[in-house]
Motif scaffolding. Structure first.
Motif, PDB file in Angstrom:
ATOM      1  N   VAL A   1       7.516  45.507  45.650  1.00 53.17           N
ATOM      2  CA  VAL A   1       6.905  44.592  44.679  1.00 53.17           C
ATOM      3  C   VAL A   1       5.460  44.301  45.063  1.00 53.17           C
ATOM      4  N   GLY A   2       5.229  44.047  46.330  1.00 52.58           N
ATOM      5  CA  GLY A   2       3.864  43.776  46.770  1.00 52.58           C
ATOM      6  C   GLY A   2       2.951  44.971  46.592  1.00 52.58           C
ATOM      7  N   TRP A   3       3.448  46.163  46.963  1.00 52.08           N
ATOM      8  CA  TRP A   3       2.638  47.377  46.868  1.00 52.08           C
ATOM      9  C   TRP A   3       2.326  47.740  45.419  1.00 52.08           C
ATOM     10  N   LEU A   4       3.346  47.706  44.558  1.00 52.42           N
ATOM     11  CA  LEU A   4       3.133  48.070  43.152  1.00 52.42           C
ATOM     12  C   LEU A   4       2.228  47.058  42.454  1.00 52.42           C
ATOM     13  N   THR A   5       2.334  45.794  42.829  1.00 57.71           N
ATOM     14  CA  THR A   5       1.442  44.779  42.268  1.00 57.71           C
ATOM     15  C   THR A   5      -0.006  45.061  42.676  1.00 57.71           C
ATOM     16  N   ALA A   6      -0.205  45.462  43.934  1.00 54.52           N
ATOM     17  CA  ALA A   6      -1.555  45.777  44.409  1.00 54.52           C
ATOM     18  C   ALA A   6      -2.115  47.018  43.734  1.00 54.52           C
ATOM     19  N   MET A   7      -1.244  47.972  43.387  1.00 48.88           N
ATOM     20  CA  MET A   7      -1.687  49.224  42.779  1.00 48.88           C
ATOM     21  C   MET A   7      -1.877  49.130  41.263  1.00 48.88           C
ATOM     22  N   ALA A   8      -1.290  48.124  40.629  1.00 49.83           N
ATOM     23  CA  ALA A   8      -1.328  48.022  39.171  1.00 49.83           C
ATOM     24  C   ALA A   8      -2.738  48.044  38.578  1.00 49.83           C
TER      25      ALA A   8
END
Length: 293
Positions: free
Chosen positions: A210-217
């Motif tokens: 969740v943290g990684w995908l939020t940062a990549m969005a």
């Protein structure tokens, strides 16, 4: 229109599946006079107990209100349900999931029968409907006059986002977002498969994902800038050549973990094609050109 008039405004809803029922309850809770119809009348019984009026036929339901909302199984169901209804002077809002082409054809069909038409794409699941702050909303496209006339009523179950006069744009935006979500689900599924046989807690990985995908969005903003400027190299930090080379590590890891790479390889193949065409200094935006026929 004062608040009292707004609260008592009438509308009709055709279709009482999980989503239709959620919309119906939101309108009833807000004080609207609601007429409902469903192919299986027993589905309406709880709503009737809450104050809705049940029509015997779809045509009778349409006749009861100027604003008619349709939330059925598919586009064919819409045509079938409204076949005998008099749509002259009606405002028809179609929340049935469909394609952009179906929405445009249905708009022409409705207009030929004397109705204004608005198509909707629901970006929510039923538990989000009628819940303030849930984040649920509906894309709307088609008649701007219709949208403006009923904006308050349409905003009761969920937020509203008007995306243009083209009747197909709500469905287009809906499917575009759902397609991106599907790709994300594919990546998340692959990630969990990699750890499936290891002593790694799925909940721990979930938090990291969740943290990684939020940062990549925000990567989407870069793609939008590339498409609008025509310069696919602008602001690129990890270029296509680097990413294609890195893909080999992802594939080898999948093999080591006994995981099929089939969720990743279609996109990787497109990246390799774009690289082979001499675009190694770009990001991944050029893949879009390969997809567009």
């Amino acid at each position: 229109m004062d608040d009292n008039t707004f609260e008592k405004s009438r509308l009709t809803l055709l279709g009482l599946g999980a989503m239709g029922t959620a919309f119906a309850r939101a309108w009833l809770a807000a004080g609207h006079s609601l007429t409902v119809w469903n192919r299986s009348p027993h589905r309406a019984e709880p709503l009737v107990a809450e104050g809705a009026k049940l029509a015997g036929t779809a045509a009778e339901a349409v006749a009861a209100s100027d604003l008619v909302v349709v939330c059925l199984l598919d586009d064919a169901s819409v045509g079938e349900a409204l076949a005998d209804a008099d749509l002259t002077g009606k405002d028809l809002v179609n929340l049935t999931t469909g394609t952009p082409a179906e929405a445009r054809a249905r708009a022409e069909w409705a207009q030929a029968r004397g109705a204004r038409f608005l198509d909707g794409g629901i970006m929510a699941v039923p538990p989000m409907i009628g819940v303030p702050g849930s984040g649920g909303y509906v894309f709307y496209s088609g008649s701007r006059d219709l949208f403006d006339a009923h904006r308050e009523a349409l905003a009761v179950p969920a937020g509203t986002t008007y995306v243009g006069e083209n009747p197909g744009f709500a469905a287009l935006h809906d499917v575009a977002l759902l397609s991106a979500m599907t790709g994300m689900f594919a990546g998340v599924s692959h990630a969990f498969a990699l750890i499936r046989k290891e002593n790694v807690a799925p909940k721990n990985l979930a938090s990291l994902l969740v943290g990684w995908l939020t940062a990549m969005a925000p990567y989407a903003y870069g793609i939008a800038d590339h498409l609008e400027s025509g310069d696919y190299t602008r602001g690129v930090t990890s270029n296509l050549a680097m990413m294609v080379e890195g893909n080999s590590t992802l594939l080898r890891t999948a093999e080591e973990q006994g995981v099929s790479p089939e969720l990743l390889t279609p996109f990787m193949a497109l990246m390799e094609r774009r690289l082979a065409d001499g675009h190694g200094d770009e990001g991944t935006t050029g893949v879009i050109d390969l997809l567009t026929r």
